[in-house]
Scaffold this active site. Structure first.
Site, PDB file in Angstrom:
ATOM      1  N   ASN A 138      12.117   2.698  -1.965  1.00 16.90           N
ATOM      2  CA  ASN A 138      10.783   3.174  -2.325  1.00 16.90           C
ATOM      3  C   ASN A 138      10.857   3.713  -3.745  1.00 16.90           C
ATOM      4  O   ASN A 138      11.384   4.800  -3.982  1.00 16.90           O
ATOM      5  CB  ASN A 138      10.376   4.271  -1.324  1.00 16.90           C
ATOM      6  CG  ASN A 138       8.980   4.810  -1.594  1.00 16.90           C
ATOM      7  OD1 ASN A 138       8.337   4.425  -2.568  1.00 16.90           O
ATOM      8  ND2 ASN A 138       8.521   5.693  -0.732  1.00 16.90           N
ATOM      9  N   ARG A 174       8.978  -0.863  -0.299  1.00 22.44           N
ATOM     10  CA  ARG A 174       7.622  -0.353  -0.126  1.00 22.44           C
ATOM     11  C   ARG A 174       6.827  -0.732  -1.376  1.00 22.44           C
ATOM     12  O   ARG A 174       7.235  -0.415  -2.496  1.00 22.44           O
ATOM     13  CB  ARG A 174       7.641   1.160   0.022  1.00 22.44           C
ATOM     14  CG  ARG A 174       6.254   1.707   0.121  1.00 22.44           C
ATOM     15  CD  ARG A 174       6.238   3.207   0.129  1.00 22.44           C
ATOM     16  NE  ARG A 174       4.880   3.665   0.281  1.00 22.44           N
ATOM     17  CZ  ARG A 174       4.411   4.790  -0.239  1.00 22.44           C
ATOM     18  NH1 ARG A 174       5.209   5.578  -0.927  1.00 22.44           N
ATOM     19  NH2 ARG A 174       3.163   5.136  -0.057  1.00 22.44           N
ATOM     20  N   HIS A 207      -1.363   4.305   3.232  1.00 23.02           N
ATOM     21  CA  HIS A 207      -0.540   4.852   4.332  1.00 23.02           C
ATOM     22  C   HIS A 207      -0.523   3.900   5.534  1.00 23.02           C
ATOM     23  O   HIS A 207      -0.362   4.344   6.675  1.00 23.02           O
ATOM     24  CB  HIS A 207      -1.077   6.216   4.840  1.00 23.02           C
ATOM     25  CG  HIS A 207      -0.982   7.333   3.864  1.00 23.02           C
ATOM     26  ND1 HIS A 207      -1.972   8.279   3.730  1.00 23.02           N
ATOM     27  CD2 HIS A 207      -0.006   7.687   2.993  1.00 23.02           C
ATOM     28  CE1 HIS A 207      -1.628   9.161   2.806  1.00 23.02           C
ATOM     29  NE2 HIS A 207      -0.435   8.822   2.339  1.00 23.02           N
ATOM     30  N   ARG A 259      -5.122  16.146  -4.917  1.00 19.74           N
ATOM     31  CA  ARG A 259      -6.202  15.161  -5.142  1.00 19.74           C
ATOM     32  C   ARG A 259      -7.499  15.660  -4.525  1.00 19.74           C
ATOM     33  O   ARG A 259      -7.485  16.267  -3.446  1.00 19.74           O
ATOM     34  CB  ARG A 259      -5.834  13.814  -4.513  1.00 19.74           C
ATOM     35  CG  ARG A 259      -4.709  13.106  -5.212  1.00 19.74           C
ATOM     36  CD  ARG A 259      -4.338  11.819  -4.503  1.00 19.74           C
ATOM     37  NE  ARG A 259      -2.910  11.791  -4.219  1.00 19.74           N
ATOM     38  CZ  ARG A 259      -2.343  10.989  -3.335  1.00 19.74           C
ATOM     39  NH1 ARG A 259      -3.070  10.129  -2.654  1.00 19.74           N
ATOM     40  NH2 ARG A 259      -1.042  11.027  -3.138  1.00 19.74           N
ATOM     41  N   GLU A 291       7.874   5.724   8.311  1.00 16.58           N
ATOM     42  CA  GLU A 291       7.450   4.556   7.530  1.00 16.58           C
ATOM     43  C   GLU A 291       8.656   3.677   7.171  1.00 16.58           C
ATOM     44  O   GLU A 291       8.550   2.449   7.134  1.00 16.58           O
ATOM     45  CB  GLU A 291       6.739   5.027   6.256  1.00 16.58           C
ATOM     46  CG  GLU A 291       5.417   5.701   6.573  1.00 16.58           C
ATOM     47  CD  GLU A 291       4.895   6.573   5.447  1.00 16.58           C
ATOM     48  OE1 GLU A 291       5.384   7.714   5.312  1.00 16.58           O
ATOM     49  OE2 GLU A 291       4.008   6.118   4.708  1.00 16.58           O
TER      50      GLU A 291
END
Ligand code: ADP
Length: 407
Positions: free
Chosen positions: A7, A91, A180, A241, A386
């Site tokens: 990742n 990823r 996600h 965010r 994940e």
């Protein structure tokens, strides 16, 4: 079958070495601050000594080399040859409309990831760098791209189109994508498995609440809606965010604060959300602790965060016409009972009732049912994984070139 999961961020490479057939992690680690004067290197094997070191690592290629050197030569002797690694799973944040599934990486796939640079300028370029660096060092191994957006490609057009001129969608692919995906996919699958519910008849609302946070409406195993949109900026209030915003606010801020348009990007991505609201921290642990000490703005940030979760959950009950289960996952979802309770308070009209004791006593890292026995909707905490989804996808594609668990 050993799979290396990679990742890559703009200045970091995270990795996990996973025995995919046993769903077992062998080692994980990270190289951070790539390109800085000194980089931080961490390796955490399942057995053996954890390593934390500083080194000079100037690019993603050197970071990959550091990881392979460690796996090959550490005292833990994690692998004896690079050929022990049978697949590499990468990823990739944005697959645009091009990828509904994970894919074996070839030149065409790399071109397509490049085409999506404009859609995810912070993520896709380092993702591609990681792919190139890993392919150079492991040229004889199948490399697989697993996209954050892929699971959400089943969202119907009535949910993914924005109310703007249609030509903007046709020309520039401006639409809701959702992110996600691997996490929403994984925890929904864990719920079906655990409860023996038939995938085709089950409706689940999954809440991935980490620094980034999103909610998905899942029906028949497929994503029907996501709180995240064109980019991972929309939807819930997040660590830094903003989440959803009336677009007119932006024009108003530019005018009133005399800000250049490009400074809005940093404001909305890095200085908003829980951090912006509280003026104190983006980390939920800090906010909970300060709110308990009586800090009003930290309490307000928590209230806004939870209210937005509830708003989306209510909306997805309507999207799905009911819901069998609500699942909480990721850093906040798995570890913060207060946030779970507050997000679901006064939802008895929808048949959602938390058992306060089960919720409070839910052990982090474990799958736990936290709804009361009389609740019509199950509520679960399910730890996400994940990396495991990426490893399993990579293993399947590497062994059967035309199969993917996404379909
Ligand atoms: P990322 O999106 O970076 O992967 P994580 O899933 O690791 O994020 O989640 C990070 C968030 O989880 C942070 O806000 C952190 O404060 C929160 N968190 C972790 N542990 C706890 C805890 N025990 N109580 C409350 N929040 C927690």
């Amino acid at each position: 079958m050993l799979v290396l999961v990679i990742n890559c961020g703009s200045s970091s490479v995270k990795y996990d070495l996973i025995e995919a057939s046993e769903e077992k992690e062998i080692c994980h680690g990270i190289v951070e601050r790539i390109g800085a004067v000194t980089s931080i290197v961490k390796h955490e094997p399942l057995h053996g000594e954890k390593i934390k070191d500083t080194k000079v690592i100037s690019n993603h290629g050197e970071a990959l080399q550091e990881i392979l050197d460690y796996l090959l030569t550490s005292d833990a002797k994690i692998i004896s040859s690079p050929s022990d690694i049978k697949a590499v799973g990468h990823r990739v944040v944005h697959g645009g409309e091009m990828f509904k599934d994970s894919v074996l990486i070839d030149d065409e796939v790399k071109d397509a990831i490049k085409q999506a640079f404009d859609l995810a300028p912070l993520h896709n370029p380092p993702n591609l760098k990681g792919i190139q660096a890993a392919q150079e060092r492991l040229p004889d191994v199948p490399h697989v791209a697993v996209f954050d957006t892929a699971f959400h490609q089943s969202i119907p057009s009535k949910a993914y189109l924005y109310g703007i001129p249609n030509r903007l969608y046709r020309r520039h692919k401006i639409r809701r994508y959702g992110f996600h995906g691997t996490s929403h996919y994984y925890v929904s699958r864990q719920y079906y498995k655990m409860t023996d519910k038939p995938k085709s008849k089950t409706k689940v609302i999954t809440c991935h609440l980490g620094n980034g946070a999103s909610i998905a409406a899942i029906e028949g195993g497929e994503s029907r809606d996501s709180s995240m949109g064109f980019t991972p900026l929309s939807g819930l209030v997040m660590g830094t965010r903003s989440g959803d915003l009336d677009p007119s606010v932006l024009f108003y801020i530019v005018e009133k604060e005399e800000l250049p348009l490009n400074s809005l990007h940093a404001m909305l991505n890095r200085h908003s959300g829980l951090l912006g609201l509280s003026g104190y921290a983006s980390d939920m642990r800090d906010l909970i602790s300060e709110a308990q000490n009586g800090d009003r703005r930290c309490q307000q940030a928590i209230d806004v965060f939870c209210y937005n979760i509830k708003r989306y959950i209510g909306s997805y009950f309507a999207t799905l016409n009911g819901c069998d289960a609500i699942v909480f996952t990721a850093g906040i979802g798995e570890n913060a009972p207060l946030i779970r309770e507050k997000s679901l308070e006064n939802l008895d009209a929808l048949g959602v009732e938390i058992d306060p004791k089960r919720n409070r006593e839910a052990e982090p890292g474990k799958t736990v049912k936290i709804s009361s026995d009389s609740s019509k909707t199950d509520v679960y905490v399910i730890p996400t994984n994940e990396e495991l989804v990426i490893a399993i996808d990579a293993a399947k594609l590497a062994t059967a070139h035309d199969q993917s668990p996404w379909v």
